[in-house]
Design a protein around this motif. Structure first.
Motif, PDB file in Angstrom:
ATOM      1  N   VAL A 223       0.676  -1.219   0.018  1.00  0.00           N
ATOM      2  CA  VAL A 223       0.103   0.059   0.079  1.00  0.00           C
ATOM      3  C   VAL A 223       1.002   1.224   0.079  1.00  0.00           C
ATOM      4  O   VAL A 223       1.870   1.468   0.895  1.00  0.00           O
ATOM      5  CB  VAL A 223      -0.968  -0.022   1.131  1.00  0.00           C
ATOM      6  N   PRO A 224       0.994   1.932  -1.123  1.00  0.00           N
ATOM      7  CA  PRO A 224       1.549   3.314  -0.752  1.00  0.00           C
ATOM      8  C   PRO A 224       1.276   4.087   0.298  1.00  0.00           C
ATOM      9  O   PRO A 224       0.400   4.219   0.805  1.00  0.00           O
ATOM     10  CB  PRO A 224       1.193   4.096  -2.194  1.00  0.00           C
ATOM     11  N   PRO A 225       2.343   4.807   0.949  1.00  0.00           N
ATOM     12  CA  PRO A 225       2.181   5.494   2.182  1.00  0.00           C
ATOM     13  C   PRO A 225       1.288   6.834   1.976  1.00  0.00           C
ATOM     14  O   PRO A 225       1.399   7.434   0.758  1.00  0.00           O
ATOM     15  CB  PRO A 225       3.560   5.843   2.414  1.00  0.00           C
ATOM     16  N   GLU A 226       0.373   6.939   2.810  1.00  0.00           N
ATOM     17  CA  GLU A 226      -0.370   8.222   2.570  1.00  0.00           C
ATOM     18  C   GLU A 226      -0.472   8.756   4.226  1.00  0.00           C
ATOM     19  O   GLU A 226      -0.480   8.328   5.114  1.00  0.00           O
ATOM     20  CB  GLU A 226      -1.934   7.760   2.371  1.00  0.00           C
ATOM     21  N   GLU A 227      -0.098  10.171   3.930  1.00  0.00           N
ATOM     22  CA  GLU A 227       0.150  11.098   5.272  1.00  0.00           C
ATOM     23  C   GLU A 227      -1.123  10.953   5.879  1.00  0.00           C
ATOM     24  O   GLU A 227      -2.448  11.147   5.784  1.00  0.00           O
ATOM     25  CB  GLU A 227       0.522  12.572   4.734  1.00  0.00           C
ATOM     26  N   GLY A 228      -0.905  10.563   7.218  1.00  0.00           N
ATOM     27  CA  GLY A 228      -1.876  10.595   8.465  1.00  0.00           C
ATOM     28  C   GLY A 228      -2.662   9.385   8.591  1.00  0.00           C
ATOM     29  O   GLY A 228      -3.509   9.208   9.355  1.00  0.00           O
TER      30      GLY A 228
END
Length: 283
Positions: A223-228
């Motif tokens: 899963v690509p990193p996503e802020e928060g």
């Protein structure tokens, strides 16, 4: 005029499968139980989402508070909001296998789903359960102890009870989406194994996810990193079954929306269940 035209175009998708959310009742175990039902017009054998309120909440507030009926009208699926019974102290609740209550909510929800399949033409192969807080516990409980096959469940700010954590048949587990606030101090994102009552007894949410994924034969997916957000994703490539976790950093015990967190739980749920018309991981 521009405002009126914009309003008309905004209403077109909602009106595509318009219907009326109506109050209904079903007697189970000698008790008349209340629910609110939305069935889209012009849709043959629609999917059904069973939406369960939290402890102290009620069906009417959940119906108006999360925006699910609007999505059902736009995308052509049915939604039922069942009403939990009251405890002696007055709060509505669900008996997700807890010790302090004897009401048969598994039997009631099973009977309600079967009733809607028989009277409303619901597609019994596309029945989903979502729950908020204690309703999330009940969603897990229906997956582990229910008497009807479920295509998927979602728990928002809820978790699995210690009793279901110890005894949940692998062959009955559907796909799972779990949404939680990392800073939830009511229903903890971290382990609740030290809690002695049936609300506790299970490990952290990420551990629950990996266990559920193992039970349905799902492997980790990048899963690509996503802020928060803290995310986990597992998928069984052969069956399409999957487990997905979305944990919101800095968020507590509440239903995530664009207003309170910038994140729309309802949009994610409808997509996950494959009900939005977009490509779904469950298809």
């Amino acid at each position: 005029m521009r405002f009126l035209l914009a309003l008309v175009f905004c209403l077109i998708p909602i009106a595509a499968h318009s219907g009326v959310a109506e109050r209904g009742t079903l007697t189970h175990g000698g008790i008349e139980r209340e629910h609110y039902l939305f069935v889209p017009k012009g849709v043959e054998s629609p999917a059904l989402v069973v939406a369960l309120h939290g402890m102290g909440g009620n069906a009417k507030n959940l119906r108006f508070g999360i925006g699910l009926t609007k999505r059902a009208a736009a995308h052509g699926f049915a939604v039922v909001y069942p009403q939990g019974l009251r405890l002696q102290g007055g709060s509505r609740h669900w008996n997700a296998g807890f010790d302090y209550e004897a009401v048969d909510d598994v039997g009631y929800l099973t009977a309600l789903i079967n009733h809607l399949a028989n009277t409303q033409g619901i597609d019994s192969n596309r029945v989903f359960v979502l729950g908020l807080s204690m309703g999330g516990y009940m969603a897990y409980h229906m997956a582990c102890r229910g008497h009807v096959p479920l295509a998927g469940i979602t728990s928002v700010a809820g978790r699995i009870s210690g009793r279901d954590w110890k005894h949940c048949p692998a062959e009955e587990r559907p796909s799972l989406l779990h949404i939680h606030g990392v800073q939830d101090h009511t229903i903890l994102y971290t382990s609740m194994q030290h809690w002695g009552d049936t609300w506790g007894g299970a490990p952290s949410v990420p551990v629950i996810m990996s266990d559920w994924a193992k039970a349905i034969g799902a492997a980790p997916v990048h899963v690509p990193p996503e802020e928060g957000l803290v995310q986990r994703h597992y998928r069984n490539e052969a069956t399409g079954a999957q487990v997905r976790m979305i944990a919101l950093e800095g968020f507590g015990h509440d239903w995530p929306s664009t207003q309170n967190s910038g994140y729309s739980a309802v949009e994610t749920i409808v997509d996950f269940f494959g009900l939005s018309g977009a490509e779904s991981p469950l298809n």
